[in-house]
Design an enzyme around this catalytic site. Structure first.
Site: not given
Ligand code: MV4
Length: 449
Positions: A164, A237, A292, A295
């Site tokens: 998250g 989200k 889980r 939402v």
């Molecule tokens: C990433 C990424 C880009 N490259 N991993 C954000 C939350 C966590 N679940 C992992 N996340 C991300 N991992 C790599 N290798 C970009 C994100 C990310 C993101 C991912 C899903 C939804 C929104 C986001 C917002 C910023 C960064």
């Protein structure tokens, strides 16, 4: 089936679970904090127990009080909803030790997916694509640098105990890396009491595409298609939709197969979500698995017609899933989260009394909410006050329906994100489905005013 289910949650999800129980002829127990005395989940449940003062750590997060409430009321199962204790392996264990069924996966499954580095390793071992990076935790800046040089910059340092978005740092070059490594490690240590971090190649503009999973104790694990949740702000989200605007039957088959393979790797039982990053070049990678109900589950319910909460109850009671294959997906669904927040003030929460509350309606419009005229939005919890979900034959119809629904959703007394969401539905990039996880940050400036 169970005779009585305690819902260890509040707000709209508590009402959602109560409805599913009712439909199955199962009695319900609401638990509430002193701030939620007047809440609808308390009124709609067969039984209710006050579990403490307003702050969640003194009420909704107190495991012994929840177990005691279940014992006193004769509940034979607990549904955790989302947030609070939904992904707490210790809670699931304590339920089992008390002879109460935890409606969710096993403590082991929760623990494996809760450790993001362990989850990644399990995916690698089972042939599920993951973002290129270290197979496990890295212990030093030098070790992180070795991986970064192998993959090329930018890279992202992630906390093993994170998820998250907590404990994440991007490093653009060698100079950045030492600082990012130390900051990520320090943040992980203070937030989770665990400084373990790992390294991945950083994808600049991926989409967040997640697959809904259902598994039962009879060996069936299926997916129910995807949700595109790319429109986020600070890892919250705001809008979710299905199908993903760039999805094709072939891509869905391949991503769905990977998601099911990932869930089967841990013999997943219950409702879960495999989150993936879909890169601009069409490559996809496992990111995390949420153990889980989420939402945004109504998006999948509206496009498939499957009641996910009833499936959770059936599976937890040892029954088979009502479906054994991926169901057909019809039309297009969009969900907007309505929060009591002020977009012009950096989405600052806006608690208080709701004076006027008029919900939209019509064919293919669903509102999941615990709010009503006269309800006081407490300042202690998440500021989401409603979810608005619309179903259309295609994306254009769903968009038109969402615009109309937002225009006729009247809430007065607290500031809400409804006007912001209305503007978002007219943003050219959103209208064309051209979004990614950095969309709001990079292109959303004029939506906030
Ligand atoms: C990433 C990424 C880009 N490259 N991993 C954000 C939350 C966590 N679940 C992992 N996340 C991300 N991992 C790599 N290798 C970009 C994100 C990310 C993101 C991912 C899903 C939804 C929104 C986001 C917002 C910023 C960064």
């Amino acid at each position: 089936m169970f005779t009585k289910v305690l819902i260890a949650n509040r707000g709209e999800i508590a009402l959602r679970v109560i409805r599913a129980c009712r439909e199955l002829g199962v009695a319900t127990v609401a638990v509430y904090s002193e701030a939620d005395r007047e809440s609808l989940h308390v009124r709609f449940a067969d039984d209710d127990v006050c579990i403490g003062p307003a702050p969640a750590r003194d009420s909704y997060l107190r495991i012994p009080r929840l177990i005691a409430a279940a014992e006193i009321t004769g509940a034979d199962a607990i549904h955790p909803g989302y947030g609070f204790l939904a992904e707490n392996a210790e809670f699931a264990e304590t339920c089992a030790a008390s002879g109460i069924t935890f409606i969710g996966p096993t403590p082991h499954q929760i623990r494996t997916m809760g450790d993001k580095s362990a989850a990644r390793a399990a995916m690698i071992a089972n042939g599920v694509p993951v973002v290129p990076g270290s197979p496990g935790p890295v212990e030093s800046v030098d070790e992180a640098l070795e991986w970064a040089e192998k993959m090329g910059f930018p890279v992202i340092i992630k906390a093993s105990a994170g998820g998250g978005g907590k404990g994440m740092r991007v490093a653009r070059d060698v100079d950045d890396l030492a600082k990012s490594f130390q900051v990520a490690r320090a943040e992980a240590l203070s937030a989770f009491g665990n400084g373990s971090v790992y390294v991945e190649k950083y994808l600049q503009r991926p989409r967040h595409v997640e697959f809904q999973i259902l598994g039962d104790t009879h060996g069936t694990v299926i997916h129910l298609g995807e949700r595109d949740c790319s429109v986020q702000r600070r890892h919250q989200k705001l809008v979710e939709e299905s199908p993903c605007p760039v999805m094709t039957p072939d891509l869905r088959a391949r991503m769905g197969e990977a998601a099911v393979k990932g869930a089967k790797a841990i013999d997943y039982v219950g409702a879960g979500t495999v989150e993936m990053l879909l890169d601009e070049d069409g490559a996809f990678y496992f990111m995390e698995m949420n153990t889980r109900i989420q939402v945004e589950h109504p998006v999948t319910e509206m496009i498939t017609g499957v009641d996910l909460v009833k499936e959770q109850l059936r599976v937890a009671a040892g029954e088979k899933l009502s479906i054994s294959e991926t169901p057909a997906m019809r039309g297009h669904v969009i969900e907007c989260r309505v929060n009591a927040e002020d977009p012009a003030r950096n989405f600052q929460p806006s608690p208080g009394r709701i004076d006027v509350f008029h919900m939209p309606g019509g064919n293919g419009v669903r509102v999941d909410t615990h709010a009503y005229a006269g309800y006081h939005v407490p300042p202690y919890y998440d500021s989401m006050i409603a979810k608005l979900i619309v179903h259309g034959h295609d994306r254009a119809e769903a968009l038109a329906k969402m615009r109309l629904a937002l225009d006729t959703f009247i809430i007065q007394g607290v500031t809400t994100t409804i006007p912001f969401l209305g503007k978002l539905m007219d943003h050219p990039k959103f209208v064309s489905g051209d979004v990614h996880t950095k969309f709001l940050e990079q292109e959303g400036a004029d939506l906030f005013l």
